[in-house]
Write a protein that holds these residues in place. Structure first.
Motif: not given
Length: 287
Positions: A172-173, A169, A257
């Motif tokens: 992704y951030s 995660e 996403r």
């Protein structure tokens, strides 16, 4: 050590030393395990927990470079489209190694002995490149196309967590938005360019390959003019998944996403390539 621990009895001192040694060994083993599972090509292929490919895993045929010259055939795809999976199945069915413009040691020592080779001793040559100079190198082309949403996710996972892992995660951030904006527009550019290839072309749709791998690989082998027996094909089907087909993640699904703007942009690219592909297929049927 025990001299400095006079307050401990001899049995307790011995137990303490044993515990320290055991904890030290465990700590080093855990560190080595995670290093061997690293996305780093060298560590993932050489660490102490690396499991090499024994002959019984690749049991269909010994994978070797061809002793007779083969047409230079490009296996074209955008990164994350399933190129390695196609190469695996072709090798399983034929025993002839596939090559690549690149030299990925993470797969070279795990069943792809001709990784980094791009001459007429291999049945396919993996490429993510485009342009007149690149296309002119080849006599034939296999173009592998996957839905761009899935392609971008797969390539992001590979870059952040290796061939089999999933991005975290935090990845992704931190990196996802830049990755999509840098790469999404390149997806149609590669295919628009290769649709201009002048030689024989074979198109593979990744989603069709997932649904019916037997038919798609048989059609590919015909295009490559590589004869196989029924037993070859059956063995390929038994071993079709190989070791580099990433399992589906249980975390956020694909629609979650992509932002609204991302979806609109990528859908536009997808529609454009779909129309161009229809034209290419129509021309190939007419010729």
């Amino acid at each position: 050590m025990c001299r400095h621990l006079l307050y401990l009895s001899r049995p307790r001192c011995f137990s303490f030393v044993c515990c320290v040694i055991i904890l030290g060994v465990l700590f080093n083993l855990i560190c080595l395990y995670y290093l061997s599972s690293s996305p780093s090509p060298w560590m993932s292929g050489h660490g102490p927990f690396y499991v090499g490919y024994s002959n019984d895993v690749w049991s269909c045929k010994n994978i070797e470079r061809s002793s007779t010259p083969l047409p230079l055939t490009a296996l074209v795809s955008f990164p994350g489209s399933g190129n390695t999976w196609v190469r695996h199945m072709v090798q399983q069915a034929t025993g002839i190694a596939t090559g690549s413009l690149y030299n990925d040691s993470a797969i070279k020592y795990r069943g792809f002995p001709a990784e980094g080779i791009h001459d007429n001793t291999v049945s396919l040559i993996k490429t993510h490149e485009w342009g007149d100079k690149e296309r002119s190198k080849y006599q034939k082309a296999v173009i592998l196309i996957r839905d761009p949403f899935d392609t971008l996710l797969a390539e992001f996972n590979r870059q952040r967590a290796g061939h089999l892992g999933h991005a975290k995660e935090v990845d992704y951030s931190k990196y996802w938005h830049h990755f999509v904006y840098d790469n999404a527009a390149l997806w149609p550019r590669l295919y628009t360019d290769w649709f201009q290839f002048k030689g024989p072309v074979h198109i593979i749709n990744f989603e069709s390959l997932e649904t019916n791998p037997l038919f798609e690989i048989q059609q590919l082998l015909k295009f490559l003019n590589l004869p196989v027996t029924d037993s070859d094909v059956k063995c390929m089907m038994r071993n079709r998944n190989g070791r580099f087909k990433r399992r589906t993640s249980k975390v956020l699904k694909r629609p979650q996403r992509f932002t609204f703007h991302m979806k609109n942009s990528i859908k536009t690219y997808k529609d454009m390539i779909t129309k161009e592909l229809e034209t290419v297929l129509h021309k190939s049927r007419s010729s």
